[in-house]
Scaffold this motif. Structure first.
Motif, PDB file in Angstrom:
ATOM      1  N   LYS A   1      13.716  10.983 -11.567  1.00 25.28           N
ATOM      2  CA  LYS A   1      12.370  11.396 -11.980  1.00 25.28           C
ATOM      3  C   LYS A   1      12.047  10.978 -13.413  1.00 25.28           C
ATOM      4  CE  LYS A   1      11.837  15.220  -8.728  1.00 25.28           C
ATOM      5  NZ  LYS A   1      11.516  16.655  -8.572  1.00 25.28           N
ATOM      6  N   ASN A   2      12.898  10.129 -13.997  1.00 28.54           N
ATOM      7  CA  ASN A   2      12.637   9.663 -15.357  1.00 28.54           C
ATOM      8  C   ASN A   2      11.735   8.428 -15.306  1.00 28.54           C
ATOM      9  OD1 ASN A   2      13.025   8.117 -17.897  1.00 28.54           O
ATOM     10  ND2 ASN A   2      14.381   9.823 -18.397  1.00 28.54           N
TER      11      ASN A   2
ATOM     12  N   LYS B   1      12.290   3.841 -15.004  1.00 29.78           N
ATOM     13  CA  LYS B   1      11.609   3.078 -13.949  1.00 29.78           C
ATOM     14  C   LYS B   1      10.686   2.016 -14.552  1.00 29.78           C
ATOM     15  CE  LYS B   1      11.640   6.655 -10.323  1.00 29.78           C
ATOM     16  NZ  LYS B   1      12.265   5.917  -9.223  1.00 29.78           N
ATOM     17  N   TRP B   2       9.970   2.393 -15.611  1.00 32.02           N
ATOM     18  CA  TRP B   2       9.088   1.430 -16.268  1.00 32.02           C
ATOM     19  C   TRP B   2       9.891   0.257 -16.828  1.00 32.02           C
ATOM     20  CZ3 TRP B   2       7.862   1.329 -21.960  1.00 32.02           C
ATOM     21  CH2 TRP B   2       6.875   0.371 -22.256  1.00 32.02           C
ATOM     22  N   ASN B   3      11.011   0.568 -17.480  1.00 33.58           N
ATOM     23  CA  ASN B   3      11.863  -0.495 -18.017  1.00 33.58           C
ATOM     24  C   ASN B   3      12.412  -1.392 -16.914  1.00 33.58           C
ATOM     25  OD1 ASN B   3      12.756  -0.496 -21.120  1.00 33.58           O
ATOM     26  ND2 ASN B   3      12.198   1.589 -20.550  1.00 33.58           N
TER      27      ASN B   3
ATOM     28  N   GLU C   1       5.796   4.081  -8.811  1.00 31.64           N
ATOM     29  CA  GLU C   1       6.752   5.193  -8.803  1.00 31.64           C
ATOM     30  C   GLU C   1       6.859   5.818 -10.192  1.00 31.64           C
ATOM     31  OE1 GLU C   1      10.389   3.495  -7.453  1.00 31.64           O
ATOM     32  OE2 GLU C   1       9.787   3.407  -5.340  1.00 31.64           O
ATOM     33  N   ALA C   2       6.890   4.969 -11.219  1.00 32.21           N
ATOM     34  CA  ALA C   2       6.985   5.458 -12.597  1.00 32.21           C
ATOM     35  C   ALA C   2       5.769   6.307 -12.956  1.00 32.21           C
ATOM     36  CB  ALA C   2       7.117   4.287 -13.562  1.00 32.21           C
ATOM     37  N   LEU C   3       4.602   5.832 -12.570  1.00 33.22           N
ATOM     38  CA  LEU C   3       3.370   6.569 -12.858  1.00 33.22           C
ATOM     39  C   LEU C   3       3.368   7.924 -12.158  1.00 33.22           C
ATOM     40  CD1 LEU C   3       0.938   5.817 -14.598  1.00 33.22           C
ATOM     41  CD2 LEU C   3      -0.224   5.049 -12.530  1.00 33.22           C
ATOM     42  N   ALA C   4       3.889   7.956 -10.939  1.00 33.71           N
ATOM     43  CA  ALA C   4       3.891   9.183 -10.133  1.00 33.71           C
ATOM     44  C   ALA C   4       4.781  10.271 -10.739  1.00 33.71           C
ATOM     45  CB  ALA C   4       4.347   8.870  -8.711  1.00 33.71           C
ATOM     46  N   VAL C   5       5.856   9.879 -11.434  1.00 36.08           N
ATOM     47  CA  VAL C   5       6.780  10.881 -11.981  1.00 36.08           C
ATOM     48  C   VAL C   5       6.590  11.085 -13.488  1.00 36.08           C
ATOM     49  CG1 VAL C   5       8.529  10.522 -10.201  1.00 36.08           C
ATOM     50  CG2 VAL C   5       8.639   9.174 -12.317  1.00 36.08           C
ATOM     51  N   CYS C   6       5.602  10.415 -14.082  1.00 31.24           N
ATOM     52  CA  CYS C   6       5.353  10.553 -15.517  1.00 31.24           C
ATOM     53  C   CYS C   6       4.707  11.906 -15.798  1.00 31.24           C
ATOM     54  CB  CYS C   6       4.445   9.420 -15.999  1.00 31.24           C
ATOM     55  SG  CYS C   6       4.474   9.176 -17.772  1.00 31.24           S
ATOM     56  N   ASP C   7       5.292  12.682 -16.695  1.00 29.24           N
ATOM     57  CA  ASP C   7       4.768  14.014 -17.008  1.00 29.24           C
ATOM     58  C   ASP C   7       3.510  13.933 -17.871  1.00 29.24           C
ATOM     59  OD1 ASP C   7       6.706  15.456 -15.608  1.00 29.24           O
ATOM     60  OD2 ASP C   7       8.098  15.429 -17.305  1.00 29.24           O
ATOM     61  N   GLU C   8       2.715  14.991 -17.821  1.00 31.58           N
ATOM     62  CA  GLU C   8       1.455  15.027 -18.564  1.00 31.58           C
ATOM     63  C   GLU C   8       1.654  14.854 -20.064  1.00 31.58           C
ATOM     64  OE1 GLU C   8      -1.804  15.024 -17.749  1.00 31.58           O
ATOM     65  OE2 GLU C   8      -1.024  14.573 -15.760  1.00 31.58           O
ATOM     66  N   HIS C   9       2.753  15.395 -20.589  1.00 34.54           N
ATOM     67  CA  HIS C   9       2.964  15.308 -22.037  1.00 34.54           C
ATOM     68  C   HIS C   9       3.412  13.908 -22.484  1.00 34.54           C
ATOM     69  CE1 HIS C   9       7.162  16.157 -20.716  1.00 34.54           C
ATOM     70  NE2 HIS C   9       7.490  15.418 -21.762  1.00 34.54           N
ATOM     71  N   GLN C  10       3.739  13.043 -21.523  1.00 31.75           N
ATOM     72  CA  GLN C  10       4.176  11.678 -21.862  1.00 31.75           C
ATOM     73  C   GLN C  10       2.972  10.733 -21.889  1.00 31.75           C
ATOM     74  OE1 GLN C  10       7.304  11.734 -18.644  1.00 31.75           O
ATOM     75  NE2 GLN C  10       8.587  10.880 -20.277  1.00 31.75           N
ATOM     76  N   ARG C  11       2.023  11.059 -22.742  1.00 32.39           N
ATOM     77  CA  ARG C  11       0.755  10.343 -22.758  1.00 32.39           C
ATOM     78  C   ARG C  11       0.927   8.861 -23.103  1.00 32.39           C
ATOM     79  NH1 ARG C  11      -3.028  11.356 -19.923  1.00 32.39           N
ATOM     80  NH2 ARG C  11      -2.729  13.553 -20.439  1.00 32.39           N
ATOM     81  N   SER C  12       1.709   8.558 -24.142  1.00 32.49           N
ATOM     82  CA  SER C  12       1.852   7.155 -24.554  1.00 32.49           C
ATOM     83  C   SER C  12       2.597   6.341 -23.498  1.00 32.49           C
ATOM     84  CB  SER C  12       2.577   7.056 -25.903  1.00 32.49           C
ATOM     85  OG  SER C  12       3.881   7.601 -25.826  1.00 32.49           O
TER      86      SER C  12
ATOM     87  N   GLN D   1       0.406   2.212 -17.242  1.00 30.02           N
ATOM     88  CA  GLN D   1      -0.885   1.799 -16.682  1.00 30.02           C
ATOM     89  C   GLN D   1      -1.289   0.433 -17.204  1.00 30.02           C
ATOM     90  OE1 GLN D   1      -2.749   3.612 -14.255  1.00 30.02           O
ATOM     91  NE2 GLN D   1      -3.568   1.529 -14.142  1.00 30.02           N
ATOM     92  N   ASN D   2      -1.014   0.170 -18.474  1.00 29.68           N
ATOM     93  CA  ASN D   2      -1.334  -1.136 -19.064  1.00 29.68           C
ATOM     94  C   ASN D   2      -0.551  -2.253 -18.374  1.00 29.68           C
ATOM     95  OD1 ASN D   2      -2.533  -2.845 -21.247  1.00 29.68           O
ATOM     96  ND2 ASN D   2      -0.380  -3.106 -21.774  1.00 29.68           N
ATOM     97  N   THR D   3       0.722  -1.962 -18.058  1.00 31.12           N
ATOM     98  CA  THR D   3       1.532  -2.954 -17.355  1.00 31.12           C
ATOM     99  C   THR D   3       0.971  -3.216 -15.959  1.00 31.12           C
ATOM    100  OG1 THR D   3       3.491  -2.142 -18.550  1.00 31.12           O
ATOM    101  CG2 THR D   3       3.884  -3.583 -16.662  1.00 31.12           C
ATOM    102  N   ILE D   4       0.551  -2.148 -15.277  1.00 32.28           N
ATOM    103  CA  ILE D   4      -0.058  -2.298 -13.945  1.00 32.28           C
ATOM    104  C   ILE D   4      -1.336  -3.127 -14.034  1.00 32.28           C
ATOM    105  CG2 ILE D   4      -1.224  -1.054 -12.075  1.00 32.28           C
ATOM    106  CD1 ILE D   4       0.766   1.271 -12.579  1.00 32.28           C
ATOM    107  N   ASP D   5      -2.170  -2.825 -15.032  1.00 28.59           N
ATOM    108  CA  ASP D   5      -3.452  -3.512 -15.179  1.00 28.59           C
ATOM    109  C   ASP D   5      -3.286  -5.001 -15.454  1.00 28.59           C
ATOM    110  OD1 ASP D   5      -4.678  -1.089 -14.782  1.00 28.59           O
ATOM    111  OD2 ASP D   5      -5.068  -0.713 -16.915  1.00 28.59           O
ATOM    112  N   ASN D   6      -2.152  -5.365 -16.043  1.00 31.96           N
ATOM    113  CA  ASN D   6      -1.937  -6.765 -16.415  1.00 31.96           C
ATOM    114  C   ASN D   6      -1.039  -7.525 -15.445  1.00 31.96           C
ATOM    115  OD1 ASN D   6      -3.263  -7.353 -19.162  1.00 31.96           O
ATOM    116  ND2 ASN D   6      -2.312  -5.357 -19.466  1.00 31.96           N
ATOM    117  N   MET D   7      -0.735  -6.909 -14.308  1.00 32.52           N
ATOM    118  CA  MET D   7       0.125  -7.568 -13.328  1.00 32.52           C
ATOM    119  C   MET D   7      -0.461  -8.899 -12.858  1.00 32.52           C
ATOM    120  SD  MET D   7       2.980  -5.941 -12.596  1.00 32.52           S
ATOM    121  CE  MET D   7       3.468  -6.219 -10.909  1.00 32.52           C
TER     122      MET D   7
END
Length: 233
Positions: A170-171, A175-177, A204-215, A221-227
């Motif tokens: 769930k980290n 997953k992003w890395n 998957e990374a976006l789905a498990v990202c907690d609300e406090h992990q804003r940055s 999301q930026n990585t997804i947008d630039n795929m």
């Protein structure tokens, strides 16, 4: 899953272990190819997580972990003599402490080297932390992340990130890395399956990202947008 499925999804240890189990002559050549490749990246000598239960701390809002508190404390020391003494204590614990203490000492030293831009020393210390405490996802994850950021081979970084995700699924950061490394492989090798799996991993990374992990959420999301920028010739 097939060996290729594991490989293109960045699950290299699973690929390696599955390849060693292959007995079918029609699959043996492919299995041997993967075994040879991954053993070049030391997969045969990776530390093995045990059955012991390990608490996996969540990343805090400032992107740190409880294990990072010692680093903040040491970096706040202004007196040079007091700083040197604290470093000597760290090094002594790394030599004589219990495994969990040695691991924490190596992790702290690794982060201090990271702040000082000594990346080879940093990765060395993080790998030592993994050896001493192979059940802690943070140690695997920080090793893989540092490798990816500072020029290690993608397969080196993926091996460590895979173990981090296995221990702490769930980290979102690990997953992003992992997705970033898969994107790099897709660009370097011009192989579409890597980019397809990167896209899945980012979701998957976006789905498990907690609300406090804003940055972190914004970075994912930026990585997804630039795929779409990763176009194959």
């Amino acid at each position: 899953m097939t060996l290729d499925d594991y490989f293109y999804n960045g699950e290299l240890m699973k690929c390696y272990e599955a390849a060693k189990q292959v007995t079918d002559d029609t699959e043996k050549a492919l299995a041997d190819k993967y075994i040879k490749l991954l053993e070049e990246y030391d997969f045969a000598s990776y530390p093995k997580p045990t059955l012991a239960v390990e608490i996996q701390h969540a990343e805090r809002a400032d992107e740190s972990y409880p294990e990072s508190d010692a680093v903040a404390e040491i970096r706040a020391i202004k007196d040079e003599e007091a700083f040197s003494q604290r470093i000597k204590e760290l090094e002594e614990v790394a030599k004589t402490g219990m495994p969990i203490q040695k691991a924490q000492s190596f992790f702290t030293q690794g982060e201090l080297f990271l702040f000082a831009h000594h990346y080879n020393e940093s990765v060395h210390c993080f790998k030592q932390a993994v050896k001493e405490s192979p059940n802690k996802a943070l140690y695997w994850g920080i090793t893989g992340q540092t490798m990816h950021r500072f020029g290690w081979m993608p397969f080196d970084a993926l091996g460590y990130l895979e173990q981090a995700i296995t221990l702490d699924p769930k980290n979102a950061r690990w997953k992003w890395n992992k997705a970033l490394v898969l994107i790099q492989l897709a660009k370097d090798l011009q192989m579409a399956p890597f980019i397809a799996n990167a896209a899945i991993t980012l979701e998957e990374a976006l789905a498990v990202c907690d609300e406090h992990q804003r940055s972190l959420k914004d970075a994912i999301q930026n990585t997804i947008d630039n795929m779409d920028n990763y176009v194959f010739s």
